[in-house]
Design an enzyme around this catalytic site. Structure first.
Site, PDB file in Angstrom:
ATOM      1  N   CYS A  41      29.815  39.727  46.229  1.00 51.30           N
ATOM      2  CA  CYS A  41      29.350  39.824  44.842  1.00 51.30           C
ATOM      3  C   CYS A  41      29.455  38.478  44.134  1.00 51.30           C
ATOM      4  O   CYS A  41      30.561  37.981  43.892  1.00 51.30           O
ATOM      5  CB  CYS A  41      30.170  40.885  44.117  1.00 51.30           C
ATOM      6  SG  CYS A  41      29.989  40.884  42.326  1.00 51.30           S
ATOM      7  N   CYS A  44      31.250  38.473  40.699  1.00 48.92           N
ATOM      8  CA  CYS A  44      32.691  38.696  40.884  1.00 48.92           C
ATOM      9  C   CYS A  44      33.424  37.371  41.079  1.00 48.92           C
ATOM     10  O   CYS A  44      34.573  37.208  40.648  1.00 48.92           O
ATOM     11  CB  CYS A  44      32.950  39.584  42.102  1.00 48.92           C
ATOM     12  SG  CYS A  44      32.261  41.250  41.980  1.00 48.92           S
TER      13      CYS A  44
END
Length: 291
Positions: A41, A44
């Protein structure tokens, strides 16, 4: 994995097996910010370091629990995660709020402040955060509306918008956004909490002032409508125990008034109050009157 792996004093990896002890029970003492993330991600990777930095700067005001959604799929399912990063605040053993997406540091600080989480005494906030004023509810609404226009398939943004509308006092628009949520988000802990907040806020539409309601109750202790509205006003204005006392009094003396509305008010209030000890006390009071 069988337990939490500590990354630093204030940051740890949470696991399914130890979640109850390391997160739920621990949140009774210290708020836990849960970061649901994954290696693949991109957002993230920008949010994670900010959260870890703040956990260090706040020096124990909250702890950061990191959950790798690929490694801990059961926890990801429990939180109903639809996109990552997702951040959830747990305090007093309950989910109290959260957000989706990689917010900038200033907005994360505002999120923490909104829940009474402040840097440790003596800690100096970053100059960038000091220079950026906290986001107002109206600014949050505008930001989220633009984000939804750019990515209409991200349903979690609509939940964030409903929460922002509620904070701005826009009850009916917030209800409309809440009603339009897909089924998976309609049962999200934040949506359930918001539904209870809206129910209470709607009860005050056109209601008398706090002082007028107090006067009515003093003049007639059996004015159940005034007691009911007084309880809601006290809750909304932060006097939770005093508000709950009004509903308990109605339940004790006129249990079936308005088809058991006092019980409904208590259950709605329990869903909005962050103080787990207070909620537990009044749940027991309610139970003693009902059973």
């Amino acid at each position: 994995m069988t337990g939490a792996q500590t990354r630093s004093e204030h940051v740890f990896d949470a696991t399914t097996e130890a979640f109850e002890k390391d997160v739920i029970e621990a949140s009774l003492q210290t708020p836990i910010l849960v970061d649901l993330w994954a290696e693949w991600c991109g957002p993230c990777k920008s949010l994670g370091p900010i959260l870890e930095k703040l956990a260090g700067e706040y020096s124990g005001a909250f702890r950061l629990a990191k959950i790798d959604v690929d490694a801990e799929q059961q926890l990801a399912a429990m939180f109903g995660v639809r996109s990552i990063p997702t951040v959830v605040l747990i305090s007093g053993g309950q989910v109290v709020d959260g957000f989706a997406g990689a917010l900038p540091e200033g907005q994360i600080r505002e999120f923490l402040t909104r829940h009474g989480i402040q840097p440790a005494d003596g800690a100096e906030p970053a100059a960038e955060a000091e220079a950026k004023p906290a986001e107002t509810p109206e600014e949050a609404i505008n930001r989220l509306q633009q984000a939804i226009a750019a990515d209409p398939d991200r349903a979690e943004l609509k939940l964030d918008l409903a929460l922002a509308l509620m904070r701005a006092g826009q009850v009916e628009p917030a209800q409309a956004e809440l009603d339009a949520l897909p089924a998976n988000l309609a049962t999200d802990a934040r949506a359930v909490r918001l539904r209870s907040q809206l129910e209470l806020a709607r009860a005050l539409a056109g209601a008398p002032s706090l002082e007028a309601l107090r006067s009515r109750v003093q003049a007639d202790e059996a004015d159940w409508e005034a007691r009911d509205l007084l309880g809601v006003r006290l809750l909304i204005e932060g006097e939770a125990a005093a508000g709950l006392d009004q509903f308990i009094d109605i339940l004790k003396r006129q249990r079936d008034w308005q088809d058991g509305q006092a019980k409904k008010r208590l259950l709605a209030a329990f869903a909005t109050i962050d103080d787990a000890q207070l909620v537990g006390t009044y749940r027991r009071k309610m139970a003693s009157l009902l059973f």
